[in-house]
Scaffold this motif. Sequence first.
Motif, PDB file in Angstrom:
ATOM      1  N   UNK A 238       0.827  -1.211   0.000  1.00  0.00           N
ATOM      2  CA  UNK A 238       0.000   0.000   0.000  1.00  0.00           C
ATOM      3  C   UNK A 238       0.859   1.258   0.000  1.00  0.00           C
ATOM      4  N   UNK A 239       1.988   1.204   0.692  1.00  0.00           N
ATOM      5  CA  UNK A 239       2.874   2.368   0.768  1.00  0.00           C
ATOM      6  C   UNK A 239       3.653   2.545  -0.528  1.00  0.00           C
ATOM      7  N   UNK A 240       4.301   1.491  -0.992  1.00  0.00           N
ATOM      8  CA  UNK A 240       5.203   1.624  -2.136  1.00  0.00           C
ATOM      9  C   UNK A 240       4.490   1.663  -3.483  1.00  0.00           C
ATOM     10  N   UNK A 241       3.400   0.902  -3.623  1.00  0.00           N
ATOM     11  CA  UNK A 241       2.706   0.833  -4.906  1.00  0.00           C
ATOM     12  C   UNK A 241       1.644   1.920  -5.064  1.00  0.00           C
ATOM     13  N   UNK A 242       1.039   2.349  -3.948  1.00  0.00           N
ATOM     14  CA  UNK A 242      -0.107   3.248  -4.046  1.00  0.00           C
ATOM     15  C   UNK A 242       0.057   4.546  -3.264  1.00  0.00           C
ATOM     16  N   UNK A 243       1.219   4.740  -2.631  1.00  0.00           N
ATOM     17  CA  UNK A 243       1.528   6.014  -1.992  1.00  0.00           C
ATOM     18  C   UNK A 243       0.760   6.317  -0.720  1.00  0.00           C
ATOM     19  N   UNK A 244       0.242   5.294  -0.046  1.00  0.00           N
ATOM     20  CA  UNK A 244      -0.451   5.519   1.227  1.00  0.00           C
ATOM     21  C   UNK A 244       0.590   5.826   2.308  1.00  0.00           C
ATOM     22  N   UNK A 245       0.355   6.851   3.102  1.00  0.00           N
ATOM     23  CA  UNK A 245       1.273   7.241   4.177  1.00  0.00           C
ATOM     24  C   UNK A 245       1.394   6.099   5.187  1.00  0.00           C
ATOM     25  N   UNK A 246       2.617   5.649   5.434  1.00  0.00           N
ATOM     26  CA  UNK A 246       2.830   4.498   6.315  1.00  0.00           C
ATOM     27  C   UNK A 246       2.348   4.750   7.741  1.00  0.00           C
ATOM     28  N   UNK A 247       2.319   6.029   8.156  1.00  0.00           N
ATOM     29  CA  UNK A 247       1.880   6.340   9.520  1.00  0.00           C
ATOM     30  C   UNK A 247       0.398   6.060   9.729  1.00  0.00           C
ATOM     31  N   UNK A 248      -0.346   5.889   8.632  1.00  0.00           N
ATOM     32  CA  UNK A 248      -1.784   5.599   8.731  1.00  0.00           C
ATOM     33  C   UNK A 248      -2.059   4.111   8.889  1.00  0.00           C
ATOM     34  N   UNK A 249      -1.027   3.276   8.764  1.00  0.00           N
ATOM     35  CA  UNK A 249      -1.218   1.834   8.722  1.00  0.00           C
ATOM     36  C   UNK A 249      -0.484   1.146   9.873  1.00  0.00           C
ATOM     37  N   UNK A 250      -1.203   0.431  10.684  1.00  0.00           N
ATOM     38  CA  UNK A 250      -0.626  -0.403  11.736  1.00  0.00           C
ATOM     39  C   UNK A 250      -0.844  -1.863  11.340  1.00  0.00           C
ATOM     40  N   UNK A 251       0.000  -2.752  11.848  1.00  0.00           N
ATOM     41  CA  UNK A 251      -0.131  -4.163  11.478  1.00  0.00           C
ATOM     42  C   UNK A 251      -0.082  -5.061  12.706  1.00  0.00           C
ATOM     43  N   UNK A 252      -0.712  -6.217  12.562  1.00  0.00           N
ATOM     44  CA  UNK A 252      -0.633  -7.260  13.576  1.00  0.00           C
ATOM     45  C   UNK A 252      -0.966  -8.592  12.919  1.00  0.00           C
ATOM     46  N   UNK A 253      -0.639  -9.670  13.594  1.00  0.00           N
ATOM     47  CA  UNK A 253      -0.993 -10.995  13.116  1.00  0.00           C
ATOM     48  C   UNK A 253      -1.647 -11.790  14.222  1.00  0.00           C
ATOM     49  N   UNK A 254      -2.626 -12.604  13.868  1.00  0.00           N
ATOM     50  CA  UNK A 254      -3.297 -13.437  14.861  1.00  0.00           C
ATOM     51  C   UNK A 254      -3.154 -14.921  14.562  1.00  0.00           C
ATOM     52  N   UNK A 255      -2.348 -15.248  13.545  1.00  0.00           N
ATOM     53  CA  UNK A 255      -2.123 -16.648  13.235  1.00  0.00           C
ATOM     54  C   UNK A 255      -3.416 -17.401  13.044  1.00  0.00           C
ATOM     55  N   UNK A 256      -3.526 -18.547  13.719  1.00  0.00           N
ATOM     56  CA  UNK A 256      -4.724 -19.385  13.624  1.00  0.00           C
ATOM     57  C   UNK A 256      -5.643 -19.214  14.820  1.00  0.00           C
ATOM     58  N   UNK A 257      -5.365 -18.193  15.657  1.00  0.00           N
ATOM     59  CA  UNK A 257      -6.059 -18.059  16.944  1.00  0.00           C
ATOM     60  C   UNK A 257      -7.477 -17.503  16.850  1.00  0.00           C
TER      61      UNK A 257
END
Length: 450
Positions: free
Chosen positions: A408-427
Motif C-alpha cells: 500500500x505504501x510503495x505501490x499506491x503512496x499511502x502514508x505508512x503512519x496511517x497503517x498499523x499491522x498485527x498478526x493473529x495466526x490461527x487463533x
Amino acid sequence: MKTTKQIIGIAVLFILMIIPQHVEAQFWKKVAKTAEKAAEKTILKKTEEKVSKKTGKTIDDTVDGKPKSKKKKKSKKTKKSNDAVISSDTVNETEELENGKPAFAAYSKFDFVAGENILAYEDFSQDEIGDLPARWNSSNSAEVVTLNNTEGRFIQIGTGKGSYVPEFIEEFPDNFTLEYDVVFDFDVAQYTYQRDLMVVFSDLKNPGYSLQDGTPGDNGFSFAIRGGISGGGGIDIYKYNKDRNLDLRSKKGIELFDKDNRGRGEKIHVSIWKQKQRMRIYINEQKVFDIPRAFEKNTIVKNLKFFSEISEENTFYYLGNIRYAVGKPDMRNKLITEGKLVTYGITFDTGKASMKSESYGTIKKIAGVLTENPSVNVLITGHTDKDGDDAFNQKLSEERAVSVKKTLVSEFGIDSSRLKTEGKGESDPVDNGDAPEAKAKNRRVEFKKI
C-alpha cells in the motif's frame, strides 16, 4: 614558469620557516583534524550510498515480502507421462516476469476483485494421490496428482470426452467469481483433432444430465481453452440461448498458446467474474473477454461443470486451486461506515508472505478507499488456517500483514503512519471445520478503522 602546485608548496614552506614552533604544532594539528574530518565524510558518503541502495532494494522487494535472491535457472526439460512430470522453464525466485518487471507492475490494469464470501474451495488436499476426487462427479477418468514445478495438487485430465462436476458448488446468485489454475502438457504446434478444456455455466436443473455433452442446455455460457487442431491454440467463449438468434461466439489467440510452446508446463490463472448479465474473463493479468450480455435477463444459472475433449494420447490438462465466491464486495461501506473490512481477495503463496499477483485488483480498490479518505487510519490483521505449527502461523500472519502495508505504501503512496499491522495466526478462526472451504475462509486479511 612555475606550476600552481609548486607555488603552493613554496608558500607552505615559507610559512613554516617564519612561524614559531608551538604555532607550527597547532597548524599540523589542524591539518590532521581536517584530514580526519575529510575521511569521516568519505566514509559517511559511502555508507549513505550503501543504505540508499539497500533501501531501494527493500522497496523493490515489497511485493514478495522478503529480500530478493539471485536468479536461478533450470534448463527446460519435458517429459510426457502419467507421473505428471512436465516442462519447467527458467525459475526466477524473485517472482519477476520474463520482461524483468515486478509481478505487480504487470498487473497494473488487472481489475478483478474476488467475491465477498467464499462458498467453495478445492485444492484436493483431502484426496489421495491417484484417486478420483471424492466431491466430484465425472463421466471420464481423472486422478489427483502433484506436479514437479508447482505446489499443491491437481486433477490430471487426459484422453477422452466428458464432464467433471464439482458437486459442492450449488449456489448461483447474480454476482459470483470463479478462479482456477490450469497447466497444459502437450506440444501446441503438433496437429491434433481435439484438445479442449472448458468451463460451462448451465440452466440444466440436474448437473448430472448430459455429462457427455459440452453444451449448457437451452441457456448458458462457456469459456474454453483450445489446444489447436493445426498448430497453435487459443481461447473462446460461447453464449447459448433458447432463441438461437441471440447466440454469440468469439475466439482469439493468446501468446501462452503460441506454437513456440511458451506456456507449456506453466501455471495459468483463470479468473471469471459474473455481474448479473455481464461476464469478464481474465488469464493471468490480461482481460481476454468482457461480454455485457453473456446472459439474457431471464437466464438462471443452476450449475457449472468442467468439460474436456482430448483425442490424442499423452496429452494432459491439470486443473486445481478452484475458488468460488459470491457477492459484490462493498469495500467503501464496509471500511468507512461499518469500520471493518474482511477480504479474501489478497492471497499468498503457501507458507510465505509473498503476495500473489492476482491480489492486485483487490488491494488497488482498498488503496482507492484510503486515498479518498485521508483521515482514516487502519489496523491490518493477518490470519492463517490451522495447518502447521502455531508459532510459525503466528509469525507468518504478522509478516503477511506487513507485506500488505508495504505494498500500500510503495505501490499506491499511502502514508505508512496511517497503517498499523498485527498478526493473529490461527487463533481467531471464522470457521472451525476441516474442509478446504473452512481453511480458505480462515486465510484472510482484515482492515479495521482505528
